[in-house]
Design an enzyme around this catalytic site. Structure first.
Site, PDB file in Angstrom:
ATOM      1  N   ASN A   1      16.480  26.607  48.972  1.00  0.00           N
ATOM      2  CA  ASN A   1      16.819  27.218  48.220  1.00  0.00           C
ATOM      3  C   ASN A   1      18.354  27.645  47.813  1.00  0.00           C
ATOM      4  O   ASN A   1      18.450  28.024  46.801  1.00  0.00           O
ATOM      5  CB  ASN A   1      15.934  28.467  48.771  1.00  0.00           C
ATOM      6  CG  ASN A   1      14.174  28.243  48.405  1.00  0.00           C
ATOM      7  OD1 ASN A   1      14.190  27.788  46.908  1.00  0.00           O
ATOM      8  ND2 ASN A   1      13.175  28.387  49.271  1.00  0.00           N
TER       9      ASN A   1
ATOM     10  N   LYS B   1       0.778  22.349  41.850  1.00  0.00           N
ATOM     11  CA  LYS B   1       2.308  23.017  42.365  1.00  0.00           C
ATOM     12  C   LYS B   1       2.494  23.972  42.657  1.00  0.00           C
ATOM     13  O   LYS B   1       1.956  25.043  42.197  1.00  0.00           O
ATOM     14  CB  LYS B   1       2.518  22.028  41.317  1.00  0.00           C
ATOM     15  CG  LYS B   1       3.101  22.767  40.526  1.00  0.00           C
ATOM     16  CD  LYS B   1       3.837  23.600  40.084  1.00  0.00           C
ATOM     17  CE  LYS B   1       6.008  23.226  40.899  1.00  0.00           C
ATOM     18  NZ  LYS B   1       6.305  23.910  40.513  1.00  0.00           N
TER      19      LYS B   1
ATOM     20  N   THR C   1       0.595  30.427  42.401  1.00  0.00           N
ATOM     21  CA  THR C   1       0.935  28.922  42.506  1.00  0.00           C
ATOM     22  C   THR C   1       1.654  29.816  41.380  1.00  0.00           C
ATOM     23  O   THR C   1       1.990  30.008  40.608  1.00  0.00           O
ATOM     24  CB  THR C   1      -0.064  28.619  42.383  1.00  0.00           C
ATOM     25  OG1 THR C   1       0.836  26.796  42.581  1.00  0.00           O
ATOM     26  CG2 THR C   1      -0.754  28.030  41.297  1.00  0.00           C
TER      27      THR C   1
END
Lengths: 415, 415
Positions: free
Chosen positions: A410, A186, A197
């Site tokens: 974000n 993920k 990651t």
């Protein structure tokens, strides 16, 4: 449940069928840590004799579960893995340590394996105390439900802002016996080496001793998870672990104790490819990504210099926004080469976008065609290749473009 | 002419009156390098005896004018400066060198000063050959028009994606005689240390020898232009120069030959402040900027470590998008501290947004109020202060938020 944002246009068109790995069982459930109406906790159970290796974030402020895993890794034995999404249990002080200990205790009680062979990972918001007691009510059910076929659901349960689950699998010959390697990962923000990651877990039935497994993993991560970047931000939680049950030994696979064992060559290559596949999937799900960009630097003084320059290009906001705007702005590539701090000679530089050489000998290519280059930039996959003409150093890193959607996602993550 | 994008909301509310600097004359014109209907070239003429100092980009691929200035700086004498906007004359190979030489030759012919005392700067697109012959038709007019009052127009002529001209001035005592320091600057993308702004020029009538001037400038740049960042991208053209005509000597100002001269203290302090003022103006005009952010790190092992951590925070896309989203996401500050590579102890960290302590002892402050912090984040000026609790190292850097407008502006710059 419908995702809040559409699936990345760079997502693989189809997901592979994931075969069972002998000796591994999965179960995912909803502990209500943060998300409503979706799975957010995964339990993975390993048969006795499973070995483990790991690579973790280089952050000086690692999460409590990263500390926990590092401490348990020494013995090289694993019986269970618990992963939750929605809360990273990072920067949670003494409460974080308590939450980790409680999770391990609850898991130990539910599985009857020692806490020292239980590994933990958390991903999500930083700084919120993790209500680990909520795992208590689901762990018993997860142990009962654990099933060899649950890996894809596990890939889904560990997602945060990911828009699709990331899985990969390979079957490869080990001493005349087919063994399987499967992995999940993920992302999606805070993606930069080292690690790249946030979470990735690989499972195999190959009988490989922990120290050999660690060598393979540390080697394989260099050209994969440590060669991708979404936004240059390194998470406090980055975790890559590999678990080897050794179950294939019952079918005649040789027990491997040394990473240099020639019988391991095919396995090692398959592992490298699988790690690269997962790493690429992470980049392709970079927040707001619309383009997948391979940045290659050749002719540097050495490979280390090449990688530093490649990362300087791949992390440059100006290069990434140019790609988003489908603008073959090679001047910004020059800028990024120049700021990397490695040796470069302006008048030896050549830059290619795809197969088109846009600059050579320190200036625009005499045959430069704005139309041809602009047409190339409309592709979904973009290659930027820089030749320095100094030595034999070479590196490739992968990134995505920087779009308004990245800012949007974000700028409004916690709420 | 109306700007293509609205003036930055962070622009100063008013511009200071810019007094003439004895011995400096300015003229700006339109050479048609890139822009239509606006000035794009500035000539600055200096009286005989003018000294010069400079600080330039650390890029390994500097522009041709940067190479030219570095070569001419040794003698420490300046009679003319020519600056154009719209084309950076960077990565233009042999053509770039020819363009620089032609510009100097044309200027020398128009001004009757030697090419070795002529300084050049260019800002704009990289990789396009600069049509320097176009300066030929305007330089004669500029020499005739040169005027002590043209500094504000010069600040306007050097703009590229800037939304407002940047000027600052101070009058200060030097050995009982008032002397003046005035400066101009332009940004707006590719702003990172070292150097920070793309172009800035400072002028004074103080009589300061070139080597002392260089010491003052190199010292002053550390806490100003080398402590700002918009996007971590370092331009190939970054140039900061100071020119001292010495004309104040005629009014009795002492000739200064040594940077340690105690009579220089007030001047040095005023110069530092002026550089900081200009540097802040550059950040406030960062592409798409809506918030001005001061990032302070205290208690680091030393000042170098503090600055590296502060830049890690200030350059983090995740921190910058959080500020854009008015989200007091201190977890991302922890992440940025952790990835900086400098010593940090998670459980000693404290983080303040403005006067509100949001985290302490490695976890969320017990008195944390989401409402109070969220209200603070609505301010135009944001302060993020991190205490490491390790030593006495301290640094402040300034940046802006990362907004969708940054992506928009830079995704469509060349067209």
């Amino acid at each position: 449940m419908a995702p809040a944002v559409p699936v990345s246009p760079l997502a693989p068109k189809s997901m592979p069928d994931m075969p069972a790995i002998d000796g591994v069982r999965f179960a995912s459930g909803a502990a209500g840590i943060k998300y409503k109406g979706r799975t957010d906790v995964t339990l993975v159970l390993f048969d006795e004799g499973t070995t483990v290796a790991g690579v973790f974030t280089t952050s000086k402020c690692p999460s409590a579960p990263v500390d926990w895993c590092r401490a348990n890794l020494g013995a090289g034995r694993a019986r269970a893995l618990v992963v939750n999404s929605g809360n990273a249990n990072a920067f949670t002080g003494r409460k974080g340590v308590t939450a980790v200990e409680l999770t391990a205790k609850l898991t130990s009680e539910a599985t009857s394996v020692p806490a020292s062979e239980i590994f933990l990972a958390s991903t999500g918001v930083i700084g919120e105390p993790l209500p680990a007691e909520r795992f208590g009510s689901v762990l018993g059910d997860l142990v009962r439900a654990a099933d060899p076929d649950g890996i894809t659901e596990a890939a889904r349960a560990i997602m945060t802002t990911d828009t699709y689950p990331k899985v990969a699998t390979a079957t490869v010959d080990l001493g005349g016996v087919p063994v399987t390697i499967s992995g999940i990962a993920k992302g999606a923000g805070m993606i930069a080496p080292d690690m790249a990651t946030m979470l990735s877990f690989v499972f195999t039935d190959a009988p490989v001793e922990a120290s050999a497994l660690q060598t393979l993993l540390s080697r394989g991560v260099k050209g994969s998870f440590n060669a991708i970047t979404v936004d240059s931000d390194t998470s406090t939680s980055d975790t890559l672990m590999i678990f080897a049950t050794g179950a294939a030994a019952r079918r005649g696979a040789p027990a491997i104790t040394n990473a240099q064992d020639p019988r391991l060559a095919g396995f090692a290559q398959a592992l490298d490819r699988l790690l690269l596949d997962l790493a690429h999937q992470v980049v392709k799900d970079g927040e707001g990504a619309r383009k997948f960009v391979a940045v290659t630097v050749e002719g540097a003084e050495d490979d280390v210099a090449a990688k530093r320059i490649a990362l300087s290009i791949a992390n440059s906001p100006l290069v990434k926004t140019a790609v988003a705007g489908e603008d073959a702005n090679w001047g910004r590539v020059v800028m990024a080469v120049g700021k990397a701090g490695e040796r470069a000679e302006r008048d030896r530089l050549a830059i290619h976008f795809g197969d088109t050489r846009v600059a050579v000998n320190g200036e625009r290519d005499p045959d430069y065609s704005e139309a041809a280059t602009s047409a190339y930039m409309k592709n979904e996959a973009i290659t930027i290749r820089t030749e320095l003409g100094l030595g034999h150093g070479r590196a490739t890193v992968w990134t995505c473009d920087l779009t308004k959607a990245y800012v949007e996602i974000n700028g409004d993550y916690r709420s």
